[in-house]
Design a protein around this motif. Sequence first.
Motif, mmCIF file in Angstrom:
data_model
loop_
_atom_site.group_PDB
_atom_site.id
_atom_site.type_symbol
_atom_site.label_atom_id
_atom_site.label_comp_id
_atom_site.label_asym_id
_atom_site.label_seq_id
_atom_site.Cartn_x
_atom_site.Cartn_y
_atom_site.Cartn_z
ATOM 1 N N LEU A 217 35.693 38.911 25.972
ATOM 2 C CA LEU A 217 36.828 38.471 25.159
ATOM 3 C C LEU A 217 36.526 37.125 24.505
ATOM 4 N N TYR A 218 35.595 36.372 25.090
ATOM 5 C CA TYR A 218 35.110 35.117 24.539
ATOM 6 C C TYR A 218 33.588 35.161 24.544
ATOM 7 N N LYS A 219 32.963 34.659 23.485
ATOM 8 C CA LYS A 219 31.519 34.743 23.359
ATOM 9 C C LYS A 219 30.827 33.910 24.435
ATOM 10 N N ASP A 220 29.796 34.499 25.029
ATOM 11 C CA ASP A 220 28.980 33.839 26.056
ATOM 12 C C ASP A 220 29.714 33.627 27.379
ATOM 13 N N GLN A 221 30.816 34.343 27.606
ATOM 14 C CA GLN A 221 31.482 34.215 28.895
ATOM 15 C C GLN A 221 30.772 35.070 29.934
ATOM 16 N N LEU A 222 30.863 34.661 31.188
ATOM 17 C CA LEU A 222 30.312 35.437 32.287
ATOM 18 C C LEU A 222 31.366 36.446 32.734
ATOM 19 N N LEU A 223 30.979 37.717 32.818
ATOM 20 C CA LEU A 223 31.934 38.758 33.183
ATOM 21 C C LEU A 223 32.096 38.848 34.695
ATOM 22 N N PHE A 224 32.919 39.795 35.149
ATOM 23 C CA PHE A 224 33.293 39.890 36.566
ATOM 24 C C PHE A 224 32.078 39.858 37.491
ATOM 25 N N ASP A 225 31.048 40.663 37.195
ATOM 26 C CA ASP A 225 29.895 40.739 38.094
ATOM 27 C C ASP A 225 29.249 39.375 38.300
ATOM 28 N N GLY A 226 29.155 38.589 37.223
ATOM 29 C CA GLY A 226 28.550 37.267 37.331
ATOM 30 C C GLY A 226 29.403 36.296 38.122
ATOM 31 N N ILE A 227 30.727 36.316 37.889
ATOM 32 C CA ILE A 227 31.639 35.456 38.650
ATOM 33 C C ILE A 227 31.619 35.842 40.121
ATOM 34 N N TYR A 228 31.646 37.143 40.375
ATOM 35 C CA TYR A 228 31.583 37.656 41.746
ATOM 36 C C TYR A 228 30.342 37.107 42.453
ATOM 37 N N GLN A 229 29.190 37.176 41.792
ATOM 38 C CA GLN A 229 27.945 36.742 42.424
ATOM 39 C C GLN A 229 27.942 35.244 42.698
ATOM 40 N N LEU A 230 28.455 34.455 41.752
ATOM 41 C CA LEU A 230 28.523 33.009 41.966
ATOM 42 C C LEU A 230 29.352 32.672 43.203
ATOM 43 N N LEU A 231 30.483 33.345 43.357
ATOM 44 C CA LEU A 231 31.373 33.045 44.482
ATOM 45 C C LEU A 231 30.848 33.602 45.806
ATOM 46 N N ILE A 232 30.261 34.787 45.766
ATOM 47 C CA ILE A 232 29.672 35.356 46.975
ATOM 48 C C ILE A 232 28.570 34.446 47.499
ATOM 49 N N ASN A 233 27.812 33.857 46.582
ATOM 50 C CA ASN A 233 26.689 32.994 46.961
ATOM 51 C C ASN A 233 27.119 31.722 47.682
ATOM 52 N N ILE A 234 28.393 31.317 47.529
ATOM 53 C CA ILE A 234 28.862 30.118 48.237
ATOM 54 C C ILE A 234 29.845 30.465 49.352
ATOM 55 N N GLY A 235 29.839 31.725 49.784
ATOM 56 C CA GLY A 235 30.581 32.082 50.992
ATOM 57 C C GLY A 235 31.914 32.767 50.802
ATOM 58 N N TYR A 236 32.214 33.231 49.578
ATOM 59 C CA TYR A 236 33.496 33.885 49.339
ATOM 60 C C TYR A 236 33.394 35.403 49.452
ATOM 61 N N ALA A 237 34.527 36.029 49.748
ATOM 62 C CA ALA A 237 34.620 37.488 49.798
ATOM 63 C C ALA A 237 35.726 37.938 48.855
ATOM 64 N N PHE A 238 35.447 38.944 48.056
ATOM 65 C CA PHE A 238 36.421 39.484 47.106
ATOM 66 C C PHE A 238 37.484 40.269 47.855
ATOM 67 N N GLN A 239 38.758 39.978 47.560
ATOM 68 C CA GLN A 239 39.879 40.616 48.256
ATOM 69 C C GLN A 239 40.683 41.558 47.365
ATOM 70 N N GLY A 240 40.362 41.620 46.075
ATOM 71 C CA GLY A 240 41.086 42.510 45.179
ATOM 72 C C GLY A 240 41.696 41.761 44.006
ATOM 73 N N ASN A 241 42.324 42.506 43.107
ATOM 74 C CA ASN A 241 42.934 41.925 41.911
ATOM 75 C C ASN A 241 44.437 41.775 42.094
ATOM 76 N N TYR A 242 44.917 40.596 41.777
ATOM 77 C CA TYR A 242 46.339 40.275 41.884
ATOM 78 C C TYR A 242 47.112 40.950 40.752
ATOM 79 N N THR A 243 46.590 40.831 39.525
ATOM 80 C CA THR A 243 47.139 41.543 38.381
ATOM 81 C C THR A 243 45.982 42.029 37.517
#
Length: 232
Positions: free
Chosen positions: A183-209
Amino acid sequence: MIKLIQDIFYKMGIIIKLVRPENNKWLQKRNLGYVLDIGANTGQYANLIHKILPNAKIISFEPIKGCYEQLVENTKGINVKAINCAIGDVNEQQEINISAHTPSSSLLPMANLHTEVFAGTDYVKKETITVKRLDDVFPQLKINGKFMVKVDVQGFEDRVIKGGIETLKKADSILIETSFEELYKDQLLFDGIYQLLINIGYAFQGNYTQTFNKEDGRILYAESFFVNTAKN
């Protein structure tokens, strides 16, 4: 009637999200003392999260001068500290693109898909703003309890993460807007954000909306919830 109203606003590029406070007992049980509201716009989320977590202190970051002034006005009477800056991966002045629909404003150029799907959100002007790294701002906030970070920055999410890794390691959880298409040029999509957060100890819990393309129903972006496994 609610669906009709949502459709009318959708055609104008305005997204209506219905989240009932009584459906947030899971969030209330996290015993959060603070919420960092990154990308506050005019206080929409601050007012919503105050209803859900009335005892939490909210620290809202908004870089656009006009929106910041409305944020201050719209959050009078609730426990909000407003800060007039953007959060990113550098400490410097940058130009932000301001949309006719201010929540769509971004430091990134808007992709064609955004203007095709959300009519009336084209950029109309630019403004010079201050950008700061979260890791540099955080010590000044004097936070002494559990906190959640909410990130809604129109494609700039990875910059917020990269400039705030040490702070995010201290957080209890993150509610972050994630896109499945550009939706914005050069933005990181879900997979990239997921990987950044997983790498620092986070776990995905689902989508709020989730927000859908009105033409074919595919999911364009979501508010994704991650929990810090090292803190729980």
